[in-house]
Structures are given as structure tokens and as C-alpha cells.
Design an enzyme around this catalytic site. Structure first.
Site, PDB file in Angstrom:
ATOM      1  CD  GLU A 159      -8.435   1.264   7.949  1.00  0.00           C
ATOM      2  OE1 GLU A 159      -8.427   0.370   8.834  1.00  0.00           O
ATOM      3  OE2 GLU A 159      -7.738   2.283   8.027  1.00  0.00           O
ATOM      4  CG  ASP A 201      -0.261  -0.384   2.515  1.00  0.00           C
ATOM      5  OD1 ASP A 201       0.986  -0.383   2.567  1.00  0.00           O
ATOM      6  OD2 ASP A 201      -0.965  -0.685   3.485  1.00  0.00           O
ATOM      7  CG  ASN A 205      -8.420  -1.052  12.384  1.00  0.00           C
ATOM      8  OD1 ASN A 205      -7.453  -1.682  11.953  1.00  0.00           O
ATOM      9  ND2 ASN A 205      -8.952  -0.036  11.731  1.00  0.00           N
ATOM     10  CG  HIS A 249      -5.503  -1.827   9.172  1.00  0.00           C
ATOM     11  ND1 HIS A 249      -5.523  -0.490   9.472  1.00  0.00           N
ATOM     12  CD2 HIS A 249      -4.208  -2.180   9.305  1.00  0.00           C
ATOM     13  CE1 HIS A 249      -4.314  -0.067   9.756  1.00  0.00           C
ATOM     14  NE2 HIS A 249      -3.491  -1.071   9.672  1.00  0.00           N
TER      15      HIS A 249
HETATM   16  C1  F6R Z   1       1.728  -1.098   6.143  1.00  0.00           C
HETATM   17  C2  F6R Z   1       0.434  -1.737   6.313  1.00  0.00           C
HETATM   18  C3  F6R Z   1      -0.309  -1.706   7.602  1.00  0.00           C
HETATM   19  C4  F6R Z   1       0.557  -2.070   8.791  1.00  0.00           C
HETATM   20  C5  F6R Z   1      -0.260  -2.054  10.091  1.00  0.00           C
HETATM   21  C6  F6R Z   1       0.622  -2.316  11.295  1.00  0.00           C
HETATM   22  O1  F6R Z   1       2.215  -1.287   4.821  1.00  0.00           O
HETATM   23  O2  F6R Z   1      -0.042  -2.279   5.387  1.00  0.00           O
HETATM   24  O3  F6R Z   1      -1.402  -2.586   7.514  1.00  0.00           O
HETATM   25  O4  F6R Z   1       1.110  -3.331   8.593  1.00  0.00           O
HETATM   26  O5  F6R Z   1      -0.875  -0.816  10.234  1.00  0.00           O
HETATM   27  O6  F6R Z   1       1.558  -1.268  11.408  1.00  0.00           O
HETATM   28  P1  F6R Z   1       2.718  -1.296  12.487  1.00  0.00           P
HETATM   29  O7  F6R Z   1       3.684  -2.346  12.072  1.00  0.00           O
HETATM   30  O8  F6R Z   1       3.333   0.082  12.392  1.00  0.00           O
HETATM   31  O9  F6R Z   1       2.100  -1.572  13.808  1.00  0.00           O
END
Ligand code: F6R
Length: 256
Positions: free
Chosen positions: A156, A74, A149, A151
Site C-alpha cells: 500500500e 499475496d 491507489n 498499490h
Molecule cells: C492481487 C494483487 C492486487 C491487484 C490489484 C488490482 O494479487 O496483488 O494488487 O492486482 O488490487 O486488482 P484488480 O485486477 O481486481 O483491479
């Protein structure tokens, strides 16, 4: 839901060591067997230590990386590639440039792709990205973090299981969580992103979900307690993938 294969490590450091070794073994094996390997990358705090160790291992072993490609989950939208908060810059700094500097045949412009946050036509960009993944022959190993959450990528809660790469709105909870990269200022966090869909992620031949820290324990507990996948927790749609593993540190693992 039964969390199929999960590995728990005492600390974040030992978790990163194990994941980097696992990824590298797969890359080596894939390159030897077919001459190519497509690594799906995630950004965020969790994989930072993994990329650092992966680069260290590669710098010692010096494999030929001309057959390696990477695609990212993403990117924020809109965002310029020169923006230090863009995932493009994150990847350049943590993985692509360090790999290119080793002169092992990895050329980021040719072998690394990430959705363009500066695309004039985001719908066309999403189609281009899906086509690129298909042209590469699909993702061999997709690295994923998990949001508090539930995701995955920027899918989301409510994201359809068959969703493909698309432009999405970020939820308040994600904007709040990511404001830590913007000096806590929520208003500076982009409101949208281009993300691989759940369906795109499910097409990868193998999935690796990484989680570290106490703040991830509640969502992992919720996931483990679910009787079946629900759109409200997007990560639950991945649990049925035939080749998925969870790599967790002790703090995140809690009761998983
Ligand atoms: C990032 C992504 C997000 C993160 C998630 C956890 O490319 O796709 O889904 O993997 O928000 O983020 P961290 O590792 O910062 O807790």
C-alpha cells in the site's frame, strides 16, 4: 515518469489474448532453454481472462509442464485455504486445477506456492516464502495488477522500496475496492495480508503490469506524470525495473 514499454489493446478480451500469448511464449522459451520457468502470479479481476486463455493455449499445445513453478504475490490474512474468497482458491480454480487436469506434469502441491493465510506464525511464513522464491532461483516473469491507489501486490502507499514479504494492513481504499467480492460488505474483508515486498517484486527478472477499465486511468495518468518514484504510489518504484512492460486496454490507457 516515462512509462517505458507499453502496449494498448482495444478491449479487455484482446488485452487478455495478447498477455496470455506473451506469457506462454516466455514459458515455452524458458522451459526449452533451462528446463524450468517460475511464473509470478497475481489475483484480482484483471488477470482472470489471462489465465483462462493461458489454459486454453496450453491445452492445445500440450507442453511438458514438469519444470513450471508458480508463486503468488499475496494472500489475505487471516484466511483459511478452504475459504472461497482466499487467493489460494482463486488460483486453484483459475489456473492450478485446470493445468493439473491436463496431465502435463504440473502438480499444484509441489509446483504452486502462495503465502499461507492460515499460518500460525505469519513472520515465519514470510521468511519461508522468501526462501522458497530464492530456492526456485527467483521469478522469471511476474504478473501484476495495479490498485486504484497505486498499490502492487498488497504494498500500500508508503511501502518501502526495499520491503520484503511481510504482513501488512490493508488501506480503507483497498478494503472498499475488494468489498465487491463480499457483497459490498466492507466488514467481511480481511484487514491484513501477506504480500511480497516491493524489493521482492523488483528481484523478478521481468515485470508485466496489467490494467483494464476506466477506473485505472487516473492512477496510470498520475504515474506517467510523476517526475520520479514516490512511496505514495508504490507502483512507481517498479517503473525503473530494467525489464518492465505495461499491457493496458484502451479504457485504462487514457493519456498514457
Ligand atoms: C492481487 C494483487 C492486487 C491487484 C490489484 C488490482 O494479487 O496483488 O494488487 O492486482 O488490487 O486488482 P484488480 O485486477 O481486481 O483491479
Amino acid at each position: 515518469m516515462i512509462i517505458p514499454s507499453h502496449h494498448v489493446y482495444a478491449t479487455y478480451d484482446t488485452l487478455c489474448d495478447a498477455v496470455a500469448t506473451y506469457i506462454y511464449t516466455n514459458i515455452r522459451h524458458g522451459l526449452q532453454k533451462t528446463g524450468t520457468f517460475v511464473l509470478g502470479c497475481a489475483t484480482g479481476s484483471t488477470p482472470e481472462g489471462v489465465y483462462e486463455r493461458l489454459v486454453q493455449t496450453i491445452s492445445k499445445d500440450k507442453p511438458d509442464l514438469s519444470g513450471l513453478s508458480t508463486v503468488n504475490l499475496d494472500e489475505y490474512f487471516p484466511i483459511q485455504r478452504t475459504d472461497p474468497q482466499s487467493y489460494y482458491q482463486f488460483m486453484m480454480k483459475r489456473l492450478w486445477e485446470p493445468l493439473a487436469d491436463l496431465s502435463l506434469g504440473f502438480v499444484p502441491d509441489r509446483q504452486a506456492d502462495i503465502p499461507r493465510g492460515d499460518a500460525p506464525d505469519p513472520v515465519a511464513e514470510c521468511a519461508r516464502y522468501e526462501a522458497r522464491i530464492r530456492a526456485l532461483g527467483g521469478v522469471d516473469l511476474q504478473l501484476l495488477g495495479i490498485g486504484v491507489n497505486g498499490h502492487v501486490g498488497f504494498n500500500e502507499p508508503g511501502s518501502p522500496t526495499d520491503s520484503r514479504t511481510r504482513l501488512v494492513d490493508l488501506t480503507e481504499s483497498t478494503i472498499r475496492a475488494n468489498s465487491r467480492f463480499y457483497q459490498g460488505d466492507k466488514t467481511k474483508v480481511p484487514r491484513q495480508a501477506i504480500t511480497m515486498g516491493i524489493g521482492t517484486i523488483l528481484d523478478a527478472r521481468e515485470l508485466l503490469i496489467l490494467a483494464s477499465g476506466k477506473n485505472k486511468a487516473p492512477i496510470l495518468d498520475k504515474l506517467a506524470a510523476l517526475p520520479h518514484a514516490i512511496p505514495d504510489i508504490p507502483a512507481s518504484a517498479l517503473v525503473g525495473h530494467p525489464h518492465i512492460s505495461f499491457f493496458l486496454d484502451q479504457d485504462a490507457a487514457h493519456s498514457v
